[in-house]
Design an enzyme around this catalytic site. Structure first.
Site, PDB file in Angstrom:
ATOM      1  N   HIS A  82      42.171 -47.004   1.961  1.00 14.91           N
ATOM      2  CA  HIS A  82      43.352 -47.441   1.327  1.00 14.91           C
ATOM      3  C   HIS A  82      43.068 -48.672   0.402  1.00 14.91           C
ATOM      4  CE1 HIS A  82      47.657 -48.578   1.756  1.00 14.91           C
ATOM      5  NE2 HIS A  82      47.386 -49.899   1.325  1.00 14.91           N
ATOM      6  N   LYS A 187      50.703 -50.126   8.882  1.00 15.52           N
ATOM      7  CA  LYS A 187      50.942 -48.813   8.647  1.00 15.52           C
ATOM      8  C   LYS A 187      49.619 -47.842   8.973  1.00 15.52           C
ATOM      9  CE  LYS A 187      51.489 -49.006   4.009  1.00 15.52           C
ATOM     10  NZ  LYS A 187      51.945 -50.387   3.429  1.00 15.52           N
TER      11      LYS A 187
HETATM   12  N1  URA Z   1      49.429 -52.290  -0.131  1.00 19.19           N
HETATM   13  C1  URA Z   1      50.396 -52.436   0.871  1.00 19.19           C
HETATM   14  O1  URA Z   1      50.440 -51.392   1.607  1.00 19.19           O
HETATM   15  N2  URA Z   1      51.114 -53.423   1.206  1.00 19.19           N
HETATM   16  C2  URA Z   1      50.943 -54.797   0.419  1.00 19.19           C
HETATM   17  O2  URA Z   1      51.407 -55.482   0.797  1.00 19.19           O
HETATM   18  C3  URA Z   1      49.959 -54.698  -0.529  1.00 19.19           C
HETATM   19  C4  URA Z   1      49.264 -53.380  -0.911  1.00 19.19           C
END
Ligand code: URA
Length: 433
Positions: A82, A187
């Site tokens: 990510h 997430k």
């Molecule tokens: N990516 C995300 O998922 N959330 C953020 O706040 C910044 C980048």
């Protein structure tokens, strides 16, 4: 408990209790707390910050705001990567199929553009007929059969983040450490991965502009991930200049395909090889050096590109564009931008480049706005390059000619030319384990 009191408490710099944080998240997801109160709290958090305990509580409240995913039906080690967000950052499109080619499973849930940064889901939607929303059954089946599947966040995965993410995008509350940590980790922890590699961007195109802030962000995310029993690490990577030459959805997908084909820009290729080899290393597939060699082979023998094409097919997309990128729909209009003086490009305001792309139609100003998938920028010169007055430094693309003037102005304001050649800094600045 009243939302008014929670806002006032944070406004005055006090620490919120776990119960207050849960009350806010549950009330906001449930619709009892309106956008205007949530916006006020976000701004108070932005200005006042949060303690590590509050940040962890916010992360876990976001994680628990919806259904937790169950990936136990996936056969193999589940690895995710990510990015904290950058400009021209199309790495997910490359590293996800690349790592999957080498035997790990990548069940990826990605986001849309946020602020000046692009999002993987918007990019993938420039592939004709590509579906970014699948049933859980089809998602898991694709991961098992192809090795990789990339979809948008499902409605029931961390729904608090979905609402907050869109609200932050339009209330200037994105670049806040606790809000970024809780958004990303909320997430990530709601999904069911074994290993996570975080790509924490640093520099003018990132939400964290200094290496010090990026390190803090990385360390907080890694600590929270470990508390949740994940194998997790973070790379701090340069975002003082855009990655590659393409900015904007279709343009970036084309560059990602070229990179999977072994013909990508050097910086983008290097970052992708580093990320993918660390994903494989965390998953126990060998040393980082061995994994890197395997990644290089998967690019040179075409197998990583084949995995990408298989993912496109499995997700309903037209895979002919993968083999012939000329088939992608082009923007109606283009405009060359030229250097206003001679010298070296000494630095660029990468966020300004992201905003230029947004002004061309590639991003959103309000959460409801639709985007022009073919809009964006192709850079002809990057930081460190020598330029002559009148030489082309970029080409802007859009379907609405009226967007050129403000976009060109912003682009030129974001490009600094001087007589001194700037020093280069490494692409990977630190690794946090
Ligand atoms: N990516 C995300 O998922 N959330 C953020 O706040 C910044 C980048």
């Amino acid at each position: 408990m009243r939302m008014f009191d929670i806002i006032r408490k944070k406004r005055d710099g006090e620490e919120l209790s776990s119960e207050e944080i849960k009350f806010f998240i549950n009330g906001y997801v449930g619709g009892e707390i309106p956008d205007y109160q949530a916006s006020a709290l976000l701004m108070a958090v932005y200005l006042r910050g949060m303690s590590t305990r509050e940040t962890a509580d916010l992360t876990f409240a976001i994680r628990d705001s919806g259904a937790r995913l169950d990936f136990s039906a996936i056969d193999g080690v589940r690895v995710d990567k990510h990015s904290t967000g950058g400009v021209g950052d199309k790495t997910s499109l490359i590293v996800a199929p690349l790592a999957a080619t080498l035997g790990v499973k990548v069940a990826k849930m990605s986001g849309r553009g946020l602020g000046h940064t692009g999002g993987t889901i918007d990019k993938l939607e420039s592939i004709p007929d590509f579906k970014t929303s699948l049933s859980t059954e089809d998602f898991l089946k694709t991961v098992n059969e192809v090795g990789v599947c990339i979809v948008g966040q499902s409605h029931d995965l961390a729904p608090a983040d979905k609402k907050l993410y869109a609200l932050r995008d339009v209330t200037a509350t994105i670049d806040s450490l606790p809000l970024i940590v809780s958004s990303i980790m909320g997430k990530k922890l709601a999904a069911d991965d074994d290993c996570i590699v975080l790509d924490v961007k640093t520099g003018s195109g990132s939400f964290t502009k200094t290496v010090e802030d990026s390190r803090k962000l990385a360390q907080t995310m890694v600590d929270i991930g470990k508390r949740a029993d994940k194998k997790i690490m973070a790379l701090i990577t340069d975002m003082d200049k855009p990655l590659g030459f393409a900015i904007g959805n279709t343009l970036e997908v084309i560059e990602a395909i070229e990179t999977l084909n072994g013909k990508g820009p050097a910086d983008l290729t290097e970052i992708c090889l580093t990320l993918a080899s660390n994903m494989l290393f965390l998953a126990g597939k060998g040393s980082v050096t061995e994994c890197r060699k395997a990644c290089e082979r998967a690019i040179s023998d075409g197998s990583a590109l084949e995995t990408f094409a298989a993912m496109v097919r499995a997700q309903g997309g037209d895979d002919s564009v993968v083999y012939d990128t000329a088939k992608f729909e082009k923007a109606k209009y283009s405009l060359a931008v030229t250097a206003e003086k001679s010298g070296y490009i000494s630095r660029v305001d990468t966020e300004g480049y992201g905003i230029t792309s947004l002004l061309l139609g590639a991003g959103r100003n309000t959460k409801e706005e639709s985007i022009d998938l073919s809009a964006g920028i192709i850079l002809k010169k990057k930081t460190g390059d020598k330029v002559e007055t009148g030489e082309e430094i970029a080409v802007l693309y859009t379907s609405d000619e009226s967007k050129f003037e403000p976009a060109k102005k912003r682009f030129l304001q974001s490009t600094f030319i001087s007589q001194e050649q700037p020093e280069d800094r490494p692409l990977v600045l630190d690794i946090i384990k």
